[in-house]
Enzyme design. Structure first.
Site, mmCIF file in Angstrom:
data_model
loop_
_atom_site.group_PDB
_atom_site.id
_atom_site.type_symbol
_atom_site.label_atom_id
_atom_site.label_comp_id
_atom_site.label_asym_id
_atom_site.label_seq_id
_atom_site.Cartn_x
_atom_site.Cartn_y
_atom_site.Cartn_z
ATOM 1 N N CYS A 68 -1.696 1.894 -2.989
ATOM 2 C CA CYS A 68 -2.166 0.644 -3.597
ATOM 3 C C CYS A 68 -2.865 0.898 -4.930
ATOM 4 O O CYS A 68 -2.733 0.114 -5.881
ATOM 5 C CB CYS A 68 -3.087 -0.115 -2.646
ATOM 6 N N HIS A 323 -9.051 -0.724 -0.482
ATOM 7 C CA HIS A 323 -7.749 -1.214 -0.953
ATOM 8 C C HIS A 323 -7.902 -1.715 -2.385
ATOM 9 O O HIS A 323 -8.932 -2.285 -2.752
ATOM 10 C CB HIS A 323 -7.254 -2.356 -0.053
#
Length: 378
Positions: A68, A323
């Site tokens: 990510c 994330h």
């Protein structure tokens, strides 16, 4: 075996499409350079388009192993038409093994796949495999600021054309002048240095929270007194004396990357995330933020220090389990998009503002990298 041959066939098609595109771009560039020949070199056009055109809609990138962070940074690079204008003019490596190991070329292949494909997302596996050669591993929690610098340095190092290296540096490099002055006499040293990101503390020296991005900038360029055990040796005084250490801004690039230092070490060596509320503006004028004493630039340079926000790389979660996603404003459509791995959607400025942070939501989404673009490039 069949899967591998299919992958090789897809790569050959991509390389063929890329070759045609690069030839077309070269012809356009040559025609423009001939038309613009009487003009000064620093005024030559660089309007080569990238994913920012969004010809096929905004394209996502599949998560291929905790990628990510990499995906978010790739989107920021490839949505920047000034960067893709440089990328499209690289020298293509002649041999297959060189191609597999060349980061700019693999980024160019990925860009071509994102532009030519009709899928909602593509896989950055080939680029991730290339990066693994340089110790950028998958299934690792990367820091976006560190990974950005790693990618930028690899791209710069592997570009063979000196003029492209110079353009890349001009596009991203911040120039400052460091000052060190003895408080007991007139002895002073100056040194010019450069950086690719502006690393702004979000706490002051007393661990008090800075309230706005402008406060962070003013604090970063505010002179610091070096006293007690931090004193420096003065050649003129012949002993250690109190010094004043400062930094003055000399030059700002077309693409300005600001690193909000939200991760800090506590006394126990534990990395702590600072999630407090810290607003940042859509429009940023450095002349209105910094004082005359914090600048070492002429009027022409300072006249171009007006910026607008282009992208935000945001982090959610903790330091050990987090994330990343990217909010990017299309330079052609002027619309904001959220790039969350393979999922891409149009968002509003209010959605971007949600990354300001909140002291009580430590797992919430907070801006970590801010990327600004000059409003009127020189």
């Amino acid at each position: 075996m069949g899967q591998r041959s299919g992958h090789q066939e897809r790569s050959k098609k991509l390389e063929l499409a890329l070759s045609k595109t690069m030839k077309a771009e070269a012809e356009v560039q040559n025609n423009k350079e001939e038309a613009e020949e009487p003009k000064a070199k620093d005024q030559r056009p660089t309007s080569v388009f990238g994913v920012a055109d969004l010809k096929n809609g905004a394209i996502g990138l599949y998560n291929v192993g905790q990628s990510c962070c990499l995906n978010s940074l790739l989107q920021v690079f490839l949505m920047n038409i000034h960067f893709t204008g440089i990328l499209r003019r690289i020298i293509v490596p002649p041999y297959a093994e060189e191609k597999r190991r060349n980061v700019p070329y693999q980024m160019l292949l990925l860009l071509e796949e994102m532009q030519c494909g009709k899928q909602k997302a593509v896989s950055p596996t080939a680029l991730a495999s290339c990066l693994s050669v340089y110790r950028v591993k998958l299934f690792v929690q990367h820091d976006a600021a560190q990974l950005f610098l790693t990618l930028w340095n690899l791209i710069k190092k592997q570009m063979k054309k000196p003029e492209l290296v110079e353009e890349l540096s001009d596009l991203y490099t911040i120039c400052v002048q460091e000052h060190l002055a003895c408080q007991k006499c007139s002895f002073e040293t100056k040194r010019n240095s450069s950086m690719v990101t502006l690393p702004l503390p979000v706490l002051d020296s007393n661990s008090h929270m800075l309230k706005t991005l402008e406060d962070c900038l003013q604090y970063f360029f505010h002179p610091e007194e070096l006293t007690d055990h931090n004193m420096c040796f003065c050649e003129q005084c012949g002993r250690k004396t109190p010094f004043l250490q400062g930094m003055k801004l000399v030059r700002l690039p077309q693409t300005l990357t600001i690193h909000l230092k939200r991760f800090c070490f506590e006394k126990s060596a534990y990395i702590h995330k600072l999630s407090h509320y810290l607003p940042f503006p859509q429009d940023l004028d450095f002349n209105a933020v910094l004082t005359e004493n914090q600048c070492q630039a002429d009027d022409n340079e300072k006249a171009a220090w007006k910026y607008e926000l282009f992208a935000v790389v945001a982090h959610s979660g903790s330091t050990s389990c987090g994330h990343y996603c990217a909010y990017i404003r299309s330079l052609t459509e002027r619309k904001w998009y959220c790039f969350n791995d393979s999922e891409v959607c149009q968002v509003s400025w209010d959605d971007v503002r949600c990354t300001y942070g909140h002291s009580r939501l430590h797992w919430g989404e907070t801006a970590y990298l801010l990327i600004y673009m000059k409003k009127h490039p020189q």
